[in-house]
Design a protein around this motif. Structure first.
Motif, short mmCIF file in Angstrom:
data_model
loop_
_atom_site.label_atom_id
_atom_site.label_comp_id
_atom_site.label_asym_id
_atom_site.label_seq_id
_atom_site.Cartn_x
_atom_site.Cartn_y
_atom_site.Cartn_z
N ARG B 22 0.82 -1.22 0.00
CA ARG B 22 0.00 0.00 0.00
C ARG B 22 0.86 1.27 0.00
N LEU B 23 2.04 1.16 0.62
CA LEU B 23 2.94 2.31 0.69
C LEU B 23 3.49 2.70 -0.68
N GLU B 24 3.36 1.80 -1.63
CA GLU B 24 3.86 2.11 -2.98
C GLU B 24 2.82 2.85 -3.83
N PHE B 25 1.67 3.16 -3.23
CA PHE B 25 0.61 3.88 -3.95
C PHE B 25 0.39 5.26 -3.35
N SER B 26 0.03 6.21 -4.22
CA SER B 26 -0.34 7.54 -3.76
C SER B 26 -1.85 7.59 -3.63
N LEU B 27 -2.34 7.36 -2.43
CA LEU B 27 -3.80 7.35 -2.23
C LEU B 27 -4.21 8.60 -1.46
N PRO B 28 -5.36 9.15 -1.81
CA PRO B 28 -5.79 10.34 -1.08
C PRO B 28 -6.11 9.98 0.38
N LYS B 29 -5.84 10.93 1.27
CA LYS B 29 -6.16 10.71 2.69
C LYS B 29 -7.68 10.66 2.87
N ASP B 30 -8.12 9.90 3.86
CA ASP B 30 -9.53 9.87 4.23
C ASP B 30 -10.46 9.41 3.12
N VAL B 31 -9.92 8.66 2.19
CA VAL B 31 -10.77 8.08 1.14
C VAL B 31 -10.57 6.57 1.16
N ILE B 32 -11.67 5.84 1.12
CA ILE B 32 -11.59 4.39 0.96
C ILE B 32 -11.92 4.11 -0.50
N TYR B 33 -10.92 3.63 -1.21
CA TYR B 33 -11.09 3.49 -2.66
C TYR B 33 -11.41 2.05 -3.03
N GLY B 40 -7.45 1.72 -11.59
CA GLY B 40 -6.49 1.45 -10.52
C GLY B 40 -5.91 2.72 -9.95
N ALA B 41 -5.56 2.69 -8.67
CA ALA B 41 -4.93 3.84 -8.02
C ALA B 41 -3.52 4.04 -8.57
N MET B 42 -2.95 5.21 -8.26
CA MET B 42 -1.64 5.53 -8.86
C MET B 42 -0.46 5.01 -8.03
N PRO B 43 0.37 4.17 -8.63
CA PRO B 43 1.62 3.82 -7.94
C PRO B 43 2.50 5.09 -7.88
N SER B 44 3.09 5.34 -6.73
CA SER B 44 3.86 6.59 -6.57
C SER B 44 4.96 6.73 -7.62
N VAL B 45 5.50 5.62 -8.06
CA VAL B 45 6.58 5.67 -9.04
C VAL B 45 6.13 6.31 -10.36
#
Lengths: 414, 414
Positions: B22-33, B40-45
């Motif tokens: 999960r740490l490899e993804f940029s997920l918005p705070k306070d959102v359950i996606y 798909g959510a964005m990988p931070s890379v």
């Protein structure tokens, strides 16, 4: 154009009304880039916009972005920005897929409109993918329903006969830079009941185009050359309004459906240009192209053409006045009005010369077997770039630097 | 699964072998996606890599990047990374175009191999673009050469008759999450001489797939769902090695040519998977997808599937133990082995509930007329996300929050 002084060239750059546009591009230092006809340089706004699309739209707003950031409208929004550059009124241009795929769509449409004719006519020197896509269409329609006929340019007009269904031409030849007369050829074709498909890959963004005025039927074009949309950017297509009610195309993906989110069991095409969409639009690349197009917002395409011609004429004049360059033979038409925004020269060591140019900071390109191409992008090419390029070229040819083992390698054609 | 305590759920997250992913993804705070099955959510890379591709490769190295940064190899390089996730040996997967376009290519290939049969069989509930693309292919091949036959799942196996040329199925149903038995159906089809095309849009990256082992003929899939390649990312296709010498496909663009840079006048397909390329690859989007795929490099797909099942089972258990949620009816199969990585529930106010969920920080999605979908991406979905989502859902339904005018709007189907 006679002898041109260094001072004169500097003056042209200083008084160039498009001079400031160069500042909107991220160009590498100490490189003269004359290959924008193959891959446009990066507008600086691209990185900033990409960051926004990734971090804000994708990462943060996620699926909501389809509405919130209007991803769903991108193909049409980008299409409208391109429309302005190619002389198309609203509702006729859409951004999607690749030039090759878009050719397949509009060729299919044109062939379906021509119920009793089967010949697709083009020039044998057309860009290969254009010719290949017709072969591909023939492979599904059957050879009786779709016959390919490739002719040389000198007999093109006489080949416009009443058995021809579709005339498919590229406005600017990828090798020679030859600019065809869109108005005349479209008109001659129409007189014989032939529909016309123009490929604008080497002309969109490089010169004024008047699709509506020329009554063109269909067109396609490329996002990554003179439109500077980035490597492999989505392409576009144009379908004249008058045809939109009567056309169909076989790549019937959900995005071309009249109501894609009704998830209906059978395909019903959108009644407008949207029916040319197929799969989900490529949001990231399309957004970057959209930002790149904004560089054109305040550009007068006639002014851009004037500079393009002036750059090309300067290049030819400087080559001609240099006796050591007489080994180069111009492979582009001599009159400026018959050329796009690129020049081609033949030399038997073209491959080695191109490699040596790159090593000396000039990026041009090579087309097998013996052609050097120089592309001029008036938004960022300066008169001084032309002068420097010709100096370096003179040095490479007069000193036979291309014979150095580093450059004189067997050319690879993969 | 009986009553599950908060402490138990926390413990599951703590001991989750995929928890660190999960740490490899940029997920918005306070959102359950819970919509990674759609985007798909964005990988931070992704941002870092996009910056590199734009600033270093495009802006600085320009056209040279086709070789220097191996842009030309991207479709195959990305294909190989996907191959590992779908049980395909090397040389059978390529990344290109959209899922819809790729379906057109492989369906054309399959139909051409089946000279004496004309029926394409699929499920009536298949994702619309799949069905539409067959209609599109029929429009060029002719209705005699390509007949569509859509049936309900309960009669699918009995519809596998010797007039069927191609069985085209989506492994996981986009609405219900129903997981079909690839091995059994492929095998049954082959017994009747039917070729099989699998659409992996809702399964690639979500569960282990064994294309080679199941002897699948052709497959396509999507880059922007469980593969996290970004909105509208390029898609992929698979052609079994045993067919590659005998196939052709009609989208004969220059990149599928045996020697694209020879610029030959006639099309000669590459003899391998490269013949499924058409236009110039979309470098920027494909590079981002490539970076996103590296997130899977150390992931065991069986471990991922275990977590996917556990997340789904937890969701169902929590819904079942909450009497106030008995208005929801599960529209997915009950046995976990018959589901992909998503759940669907029916409720007559599904649209309003979905809007209210979003407002309360849970992103799920709605499919007309009455379906709520929850997607679980084991790489970033936590057990605590499931628990919180069900709590919020309970609140919305028990308090009838969906009736608030803000959520109770007429659903738009555009």
């Amino acid at each position: 154009m006679n002898v041109v002084s260094q001072a004169q060239i500097e003056q042209w750059d200083k008084s160039d009304p498009l001079g400031a546009k160069r500042l909107e591009f991220s160009l590498p230092k100490d490189v003269i880039y004359l290959d924008g006809n193959s891959l446009g340089a990066m507008p600086s706004v691209a990185t900033e916009h990409a960051k926004h699309v990734l971090e804000q739209q994708w990462a943060n707003d996620l699926i909501i972005s389809w509405n919130k950031h209007k991803w769903i409208d991108l193909p049409l929004a980008v299409g409208e920005k391109i429309a302005r550059l190619i002389g198309a009124a609203s509702g006729q241009v859409i951004c999607c897929d690749s030039t090759s795929i878009n050719l397949f769509k509009v060729l299919s449409s044109a062939m379906a409109l021509q119920k009793t004719r089967s010949v697709v006519l083009s020039l044998s020197g057309n860009f290969p993918t254009d010719l290949y896509m017709v072969e591909g269409l023939a492979s599904v329609l059957g050879q009786d329903a779709c016959k390919v006929k490739w002719v040389d340019e000198d007999i093109l007009e006489s080949a416009l006969t009443t058995d021809v269904a579709v005339l498919m031409l590229t406005q600017v030849d990828f090798r020679s830079g030859r600019l065809l007369n869109m108005e005349r050829l479209t008109n001659l074709a129409h007189q014989k009941g032939i529909l016309v498909v123009w490929d604008l890959a080497h002309s969109a963004g490089a010169l004024p185009i008047a699709l509506d005025e020329c009554q063109v039927d269909f067109a396609v074009g490329c996002g990554y050359k003179y439109l500077n949309g980035g490597p492999g950017a989505p392409a576009f297509l144009y379908v004249a309004k008058r045809h939109q009610k009567n056309v169909s195309q076989p790549l019937k993906g959900w995005m071309g459906h009249k109501r894609p989110f009704a998830f209906a069991g059978h395909y019903q095409p959108a009644e407008d240009i949207n029916q040319y969409l197929c799969g989900t639009p490529n949001v990231i690349s399309m957004s970057i192209l959209e930002a790149a197009l904004d560089v054109f917002a305040d550009v007068n395409m006639h002014q851009l053409r004037e500079k393009s011609v002036a750059l090309s004429e300067l290049f030819i004049a400087l080559v001609q006045k240099e006796p050591q360059l007489n080994e180069l033979s111009l492979a582009s038409p001599i009159p400026a009005e018959l050329r796009g925004s690129q020049l081609a020269f033949r030399h038997k060591h073209a491959h080695g010369i191109c490699q040596a140019l790159i090593k000396h900071g000039v990026i041009a390109d090579f087309r097998a077997p013996d052609t050097l191409r120089f592309g001029f992008t008036p938004l960022y090419t300066r008169y001084q770039d032309i002068a420097k390029c010709v100096n370096i070229l003179t040095n490479i040819i007069s000193q036979k630097i291309y014979q150095h083992p580093e450059f004189n390698v067997q050319q690879k054609v993969t």
